[in-house]
Design a protein around this motif. Structure first.
Motif, PDB file in Angstrom:
ATOM      1  N   UNK A 165     -23.954  12.374   0.825  1.00  0.00           N
ATOM      2  CA  UNK A 165     -25.132  12.111   1.445  1.00  0.00           C
ATOM      3  C   UNK A 165     -25.271  10.616   1.599  1.00  0.00           C
ATOM      4  N   UNK A 166     -24.235   9.989   1.243  1.00  0.00           N
ATOM      5  CA  UNK A 166     -24.091   8.544   1.586  1.00  0.00           C
ATOM      6  C   UNK A 166     -22.918   8.102   1.792  1.00  0.00           C
ATOM      7  N   UNK A 167     -22.530   6.851   2.497  1.00  0.00           N
ATOM      8  CA  UNK A 167     -21.367   6.645   2.880  1.00  0.00           C
ATOM      9  C   UNK A 167     -20.328   6.012   1.925  1.00  0.00           C
ATOM     10  N   UNK A 168     -19.095   5.807   2.126  1.00  0.00           N
ATOM     11  CA  UNK A 168     -18.124   5.235   1.424  1.00  0.00           C
ATOM     12  C   UNK A 168     -18.489   3.923   1.091  1.00  0.00           C
ATOM     13  N   UNK A 169     -19.190   3.382   1.875  1.00  0.00           N
ATOM     14  CA  UNK A 169     -19.529   1.671   1.769  1.00  0.00           C
ATOM     15  C   UNK A 169     -20.566   1.720   0.657  1.00  0.00           C
ATOM     16  N   UNK A 205     -12.308   8.214   7.603  1.00  0.00           N
ATOM     17  CA  UNK A 205     -12.089   9.381   7.045  1.00  0.00           C
ATOM     18  C   UNK A 205     -12.691   9.539   5.518  1.00  0.00           C
ATOM     19  N   UNK A 206     -12.630   8.293   4.870  1.00  0.00           N
ATOM     20  CA  UNK A 206     -13.597   8.270   3.510  1.00  0.00           C
ATOM     21  C   UNK A 206     -14.767   8.249   3.858  1.00  0.00           C
ATOM     22  N   UNK A 207     -15.254   7.357   4.638  1.00  0.00           N
ATOM     23  CA  UNK A 207     -16.637   7.225   5.037  1.00  0.00           C
ATOM     24  C   UNK A 207     -17.479   8.580   5.276  1.00  0.00           C
ATOM     25  N   UNK A 208     -16.765   9.369   6.256  1.00  0.00           N
ATOM     26  CA  UNK A 208     -17.460  10.515   6.738  1.00  0.00           C
ATOM     27  C   UNK A 208     -17.250  11.759   5.755  1.00  0.00           C
ATOM     28  N   UNK A 209     -16.446  11.696   4.647  1.00  0.00           N
ATOM     29  CA  UNK A 209     -16.303  12.655   3.684  1.00  0.00           C
ATOM     30  C   UNK A 209     -17.179  12.363   2.586  1.00  0.00           C
ATOM     31  N   UNK A 233     -25.476 -10.802   2.291  1.00  0.00           N
ATOM     32  CA  UNK A 233     -24.469 -11.253   3.326  1.00  0.00           C
ATOM     33  C   UNK A 233     -23.154 -10.977   3.035  1.00  0.00           C
ATOM     34  N   UNK A 234     -22.605 -11.266   1.923  1.00  0.00           N
ATOM     35  CA  UNK A 234     -21.341 -10.813   1.637  1.00  0.00           C
ATOM     36  C   UNK A 234     -21.091  -9.410   1.577  1.00  0.00           C
ATOM     37  N   UNK A 235     -22.090  -8.645   0.983  1.00  0.00           N
ATOM     38  CA  UNK A 235     -22.201  -7.289   0.669  1.00  0.00           C
ATOM     39  C   UNK A 235     -22.098  -6.622   2.166  1.00  0.00           C
ATOM     40  N   UNK A 236     -22.856  -6.984   3.237  1.00  0.00           N
ATOM     41  CA  UNK A 236     -22.860  -6.473   4.477  1.00  0.00           C
ATOM     42  C   UNK A 236     -21.393  -6.714   5.313  1.00  0.00           C
ATOM     43  N   UNK A 237     -20.587  -7.635   5.119  1.00  0.00           N
ATOM     44  CA  UNK A 237     -19.350  -7.831   5.464  1.00  0.00           C
ATOM     45  C   UNK A 237     -18.639  -6.857   4.826  1.00  0.00           C
ATOM     46  N   UNK A 238     -18.749  -6.734   3.420  1.00  0.00           N
ATOM     47  CA  UNK A 238     -17.820  -5.759   2.717  1.00  0.00           C
ATOM     48  C   UNK A 238     -18.021  -4.271   3.183  1.00  0.00           C
ATOM     49  N   UNK A 239     -19.438  -4.039   3.306  1.00  0.00           N
ATOM     50  CA  UNK A 239     -19.721  -2.815   4.169  1.00  0.00           C
ATOM     51  C   UNK A 239     -19.003  -2.243   5.178  1.00  0.00           C
ATOM     52  N   UNK A 240     -19.002  -3.272   6.105  1.00  0.00           N
ATOM     53  CA  UNK A 240     -18.218  -3.294   7.411  1.00  0.00           C
ATOM     54  C   UNK A 240     -16.696  -3.150   7.032  1.00  0.00           C
ATOM     55  N   UNK A 241     -16.031  -3.891   6.309  1.00  0.00           N
ATOM     56  CA  UNK A 241     -14.857  -3.561   5.995  1.00  0.00           C
ATOM     57  C   UNK A 241     -14.363  -2.088   5.289  1.00  0.00           C
ATOM     58  N   UNK A 242     -15.272  -1.657   4.615  1.00  0.00           N
ATOM     59  CA  UNK A 242     -15.040  -0.369   3.986  1.00  0.00           C
ATOM     60  C   UNK A 242     -15.052   0.762   5.066  1.00  0.00           C
ATOM     61  N   UNK A 263       0.956  -1.144   0.021  1.00  0.00           N
ATOM     62  CA  UNK A 263      -0.094  -0.110  -0.236  1.00  0.00           C
ATOM     63  C   UNK A 263       0.883   1.262   0.023  1.00  0.00           C
ATOM     64  N   UNK A 264       0.744   2.057  -0.904  1.00  0.00           N
ATOM     65  CA  UNK A 264       1.395   3.469  -0.876  1.00  0.00           C
ATOM     66  C   UNK A 264       0.743   4.163  -0.091  1.00  0.00           C
ATOM     67  N   UNK A 265       1.673   4.921   0.862  1.00  0.00           N
ATOM     68  CA  UNK A 265       1.069   5.794   2.032  1.00  0.00           C
ATOM     69  C   UNK A 265       0.740   7.079   1.229  1.00  0.00           C
ATOM     70  N   UNK A 266      -0.362   7.619   1.750  1.00  0.00           N
ATOM     71  CA  UNK A 266      -0.714   8.901   1.190  1.00  0.00           C
ATOM     72  C   UNK A 266      -1.842   9.644   2.266  1.00  0.00           C
ATOM     73  N   UNK A 267      -1.829  10.707   2.599  1.00  0.00           N
ATOM     74  CA  UNK A 267      -2.999  11.314   3.354  1.00  0.00           C
ATOM     75  C   UNK A 267      -3.974  12.072   2.461  1.00  0.00           C
ATOM     76  N   UNK A 268      -3.999  11.655   1.109  1.00  0.00           N
ATOM     77  CA  UNK A 268      -4.913  12.282   0.409  1.00  0.00           C
ATOM     78  C   UNK A 268      -6.280  11.680   0.591  1.00  0.00           C
ATOM     79  N   UNK A 269      -7.318  12.632   0.497  1.00  0.00           N
ATOM     80  CA  UNK A 269      -8.722  12.035   0.367  1.00  0.00           C
ATOM     81  C   UNK A 269      -9.352  12.390   1.921  1.00  0.00           C
ATOM     82  N   UNK A 270      -8.544  13.139   2.645  1.00  0.00           N
ATOM     83  CA  UNK A 270      -8.990  13.423   4.104  1.00  0.00           C
ATOM     84  C   UNK A 270      -9.325  14.954   3.968  1.00  0.00           C
ATOM     85  N   UNK A 271     -10.382  15.249   4.142  1.00  0.00           N
ATOM     86  CA  UNK A 271     -10.946  16.735   3.821  1.00  0.00           C
ATOM     87  C   UNK A 271     -10.650  17.605   5.102  1.00  0.00           C
TER      88      UNK A 271
END
Length: 246
Positions: free
Chosen positions: A212-216, A202-206, A188-197, A57-65
């Motif tokens: 008006x909807x979350x990152x997931x 920081x991305x979810x709140x942005x 069921x797998x979508x709910x698991x993925x939603x929790x993962x995301x 994973x490349x480190x970056x702080x981008x995407x945090x508003x």
């Protein structure tokens, strides 16, 4: 490793139905924290099937508003995203020795750049791991870091002495791609993925503030659209374009 098992004529092909070799080494090359999670169901399926999953994973702080990152330095933002991704990996069940964060050369937007130094460093890692397959966002994408990672890894994979399959995944910012393979999944797998995301808070709140909807939900909307385009019974799917580098 012989990659002929990917030479299926009926495409798009279901990754769950491919006659996979007993064990492959898979490397996910993520230009941002959260790129891994965008294909989390696919990667969990492959790891559960016995394949060896590694991630860089490349480190970056981008995407945090400015709201979420108020008072943070650039390094604070980077470390926050590292922390979010580390928690996500542990929820996923990825062993600590299978992921690594890289302090690569970044451009002015604090996202990874396509530089000679980065190519040399990434090539060294690829030669050490010797993966059979690389997973990453597609190069035909509006995000510059996605394009940079694709360009570097395609050049590296084309220069090594063994065949590597590039599995390029669709992303919400992908402009267009060929759907060679897909992996469908249920609610069921979508709910698991939603929790993962949502570990990427920081991305979810942005997304909640800006859209008006979350990152997931942003990612799962793509997965629902992909499933509809494929005309399959399952409600969600991730899609991939294949390139073989010999």
């Amino acid at each position: 490793m012989d990659l002929d098992f990917l030479s299926v004529t009926d495409r798009p092909a279901d990754l769950r139905k491919i006659a996979w070799p007993k064990r492959l080494k898979l490397l996910v090359t993520a230009p941002h924290p959260d790129d891994f999670d965008a294909i989390g169901v696919t990667l969990r399926h492959l790891m559960d099937a016995g394949h060896e999953v590694h991630v860089i994973v490349s480190e970056t702080g981008s995407g945090i508003d400015k709201v979420y990152g108020a008072g943070m330095t650039a390094e604070d933002r980077r470390q926050l995203r590292v922390t979010e991704q580390t928690r996500s990996f542990r929820f996923f069940g990825l062993p600590d020795d299978r992921f690594r964060f890289l302090k690569l050369d970044n451009a002015e937007d604090d996202q990874v750049a396509d530089t000679a130094a980065n190519r040399l460093f990434l090539e060294k890692l690829v030669r050490e791991l010797k993966p059979d397959m690389l997973f990453m966002p597609h190069g035909n994408d509006t995000n510059r870091a996605h394009r940079a990672m694709y360009a570097m890894m395609k050049a590296i994979a084309s220069g090594v002495e063994w065949p590597i399959a590039l599995m390029l995944n669709s992303d919400v910012k992908t402009v267009g791609m060929r759907k060679d393979f897909y992996l469908a999944f249920d609610e069921t797998e979508a709910q698991w993925k939603s929790e993962l995301l949502r570990y990427h808070d920081s991305q979810h709140q942005r997304n909640l503030r800006d859209r008006g909807y979350g990152f997931d939900e942003r990612v799962l909307m793509l997965n629902r659209r992909t499933a509809a385009e494929l005309g399959i019974d399952e409600p969600y799917a991730a899609s991939f374009e294949l390139e073989i580098c010999n």
